[in-house]
Design an enzyme around this catalytic site. Structure first.
Site, PDB file in Angstrom:
ATOM      1  N   GLY A  91       4.015  21.719  11.926  1.00  0.00           N
ATOM      2  CA  GLY A  91       5.174  20.945  12.180  1.00  0.00           C
ATOM      3  C   GLY A  91       6.332  21.456  11.348  1.00  0.00           C
ATOM      4  O   GLY A  91       6.312  22.430  10.615  1.00  0.00           O
ATOM      5  N   PRO A  92       7.362  20.647  11.045  1.00  0.00           N
ATOM      6  CA  PRO A  92       8.712  21.069  10.596  1.00  0.00           C
ATOM      7  C   PRO A  92       8.498  21.059   8.961  1.00  0.00           C
ATOM      8  O   PRO A  92       7.687  20.531   8.744  1.00  0.00           O
ATOM      9  CB  PRO A  92       9.641  20.229  11.324  1.00  0.00           C
TER      10      PRO A  92
ATOM     11  N   HIS B  19       0.837  -1.368  -0.159  1.00  0.00           N
ATOM     12  CA  HIS B  19       0.296  -0.046   0.045  1.00  0.00           C
ATOM     13  C   HIS B  19       0.964   1.334  -0.054  1.00  0.00           C
ATOM     14  O   HIS B  19       1.880   1.416   0.955  1.00  0.00           O
ATOM     15  CB  HIS B  19      -1.006  -0.023   1.242  1.00  0.00           C
TER      16      HIS B  19
ATOM     17  N   GLY C  39       7.769  10.192   8.420  1.00  0.00           N
ATOM     18  CA  GLY C  39       7.131  11.003   7.396  1.00  0.00           C
ATOM     19  C   GLY C  39       6.164  11.912   7.714  1.00  0.00           C
ATOM     20  O   GLY C  39       6.909  12.921   8.591  1.00  0.00           O
TER      21      GLY C  39
END
Length: 255
Positions: A155-156, A79, A164
């Site tokens: 976030g970063p 997947h 990930g």
């Protein structure tokens, strides 16, 4: 105002983690609709519903547990995935989308800042800046994220080295279903999935809103046409299944 969430996790083969995740869900008191894993996909889909604060608390517990153990550097599965918590959709069960929208924002912010995982908002939560980014990120998968400068909502700006990125947002109901074929021929499944996508683009009523992928199921010596029906009120499942069956029989006969 009840909210349904359907987090998709990139895990299966860590049986201890899978068991702990199920135990955590059982202890929440929420209505758990689904918690199943697949060895070939190496993916676990959970679905649970409750009041927004209860759902938020359960997600905090599950993420804290899973993020310590998931490592996409060592993850193998058919997947496509770009994150340890690959996608986390929310669906409003009581009409008003506002509680779900607010919950998605809070979860996205928490994952991004508490766990240093870039988070993209999508579907109804999307802010008009990722329409082109997300398909390209998903096509490249986790491996293509490294070295990229990202522009997430939270976030970063660099992908987490193990986890990930995550995609979070409010969407409408969809139906996820698979058709497995008794043939160990990946090209058959990928060709059929490609044609379903083409029929969707052409406006064929059988395939409105249908997203499809062809995947191998090596452990079962099968292939799979994996589909999401994003317009379930308009698109019936039986005609799609009938078309896949007819096409697979015809093409196997010609091989």
């Amino acid at each position: 105002m009840r909210v349904l969430t359907v987090p998709n996790w990139s895990l299966w083969r860590d049986r201890d983690l899978l068991g702990a995740s199920r135990d955590t869900l059982d202890e929440t008191g929420l209505q758990v609709h689904f918690c199943e894993a697949d060895v070939d996909h190496n993916r676990t889909v959970t679905a649970f519903a409750g009041e927004p604060e209860e759902v938020e608390s359960a997600l905090h517990a599950l993420c804290t547990l899973a993020f310590e153990r998931i490592d996409l550097q060592r993850h193998v599965g058919v997947h496509p995935r770009i994150g340890g918590l690959d996608v986390c959709p929310f669906v409003s069960l009581d009409g008003s989308p506002q509680p779900a929208l607010e919950l998605a924002e809070r979860i996205g912010h928490w994952i991004g800042h508490e766990h240093a995982v870039p988070v993209y908002l999508y579907e109804r939560s999307e802010r008009g800046v990722h329409a082109n980014d997300l398909p390209s990120l998903r096509r490249g998968g986790f491996g293509a994220l490294h070295g990229q400068e990202l522009h997430p909502d939270f976030g970063p700006t660099r992908a987490h080295h193990r986890l990930g990125v995550s995609v979070v947002g409010v969407r409408d109901f969809l139906i996820a279903f698979n058709v497995n074929l008794r043939a160990n021929q990946l090209k058959l499944a990928t060709d059929l999935a490609k044609e379903i996508r083409m029929l969707r683009q052409e406006g064929d009523e059988r395939c409105l809103g249908v997203r499809a992928l062809g995947l191998p199921l090596a452990s079962r010596e099968l292939v799979q046409v994996s589909m999401n029906v994003t317009l379930p009120d308009l698109t019936a499942l039986d005609p799609i299944i009938d078309w896949i069956e007819e096409q697979s029989v015809r093409r196997e006969t010609l091989m």
